[in-house]
Design a protein around this motif. Sequence first.
Motif, short mmCIF file in Angstrom:
data_model
loop_
_atom_site.label_atom_id
_atom_site.label_comp_id
_atom_site.label_asym_id
_atom_site.label_seq_id
_atom_site.Cartn_x
_atom_site.Cartn_y
_atom_site.Cartn_z
N ALA A 53 0.84 -1.21 0.00
CA ALA A 53 0.00 0.00 0.00
C ALA A 53 0.87 1.26 0.00
N HIS A 54 1.95 1.23 0.77
CA HIS A 54 2.85 2.39 0.78
C HIS A 54 3.54 2.54 -0.57
N ALA A 55 3.94 1.43 -1.16
CA ALA A 55 4.55 1.47 -2.49
C ALA A 55 3.57 2.03 -3.52
N GLN A 56 2.31 1.67 -3.39
CA GLN A 56 1.28 2.18 -4.30
C GLN A 56 1.13 3.69 -4.15
N THR A 82 1.51 3.04 -14.43
CA THR A 82 0.17 2.47 -14.28
C THR A 82 0.23 0.95 -14.23
N TYR A 83 1.12 0.35 -15.00
CA TYR A 83 1.32 -1.10 -14.93
C TYR A 83 1.77 -1.50 -13.52
N LEU A 84 2.75 -0.79 -12.98
CA LEU A 84 3.25 -1.09 -11.63
C LEU A 84 2.14 -0.98 -10.60
N ALA A 100 5.01 -9.23 -6.37
CA ALA A 100 5.71 -8.11 -5.74
C ALA A 100 7.17 -8.09 -6.19
N ALA A 101 7.79 -9.26 -6.27
CA ALA A 101 9.18 -9.35 -6.72
C ALA A 101 9.31 -8.90 -8.17
N ALA A 102 8.33 -9.23 -8.99
CA ALA A 102 8.36 -8.82 -10.40
C ALA A 102 8.28 -7.30 -10.51
#
Length: 147
Positions: A53-56, A82-84, A100-102
């Motif tokens: 959520a923080h990464a988003q 947007t893909y990420l 998540a690793a990808a």
Amino acid sequence: MYDVRNRYLADAVATAGPAKLLTMLYDRLLLDLDRAEAALRAGVRAEGTQHLAHAQEIVAEFIANLNVGAWDGGDRLLSIYTYLLSEMIGASMAGDADRAAACRTVVAPLAEAWREAATAVAADVPTPRPAPVSEGLGAGSGVLGVG
């Protein structure tokens, strides 16, 4: 209680220039993705989704502040962001550590490219020279010749 580390980090962010702030955000994005993957692999889904959520939030900031028309690669960078964002949401919903690793494998080269760009920009900024001291004025006289 006063937390010196948090104060230091807050000061570092508050005084960082745009290029440094961007690289700091990428570093935190990578850290969030690493932590999310580790938590999901350990079966601690709540912690993993919190890091995702923080990464988003970081990627959403990237999207909100990207001026697509400023350069010809802007639209392609927007599509990566947007893909990420989509993949991180999917990883969070599914509790998928591999997803998540990808995401991290996509972010890492971007982070490195922005670091290199920030270094190049910093190298091009001239170092300010001190103003010459006029005759009759002391070195500590100030800009207008007064104390």
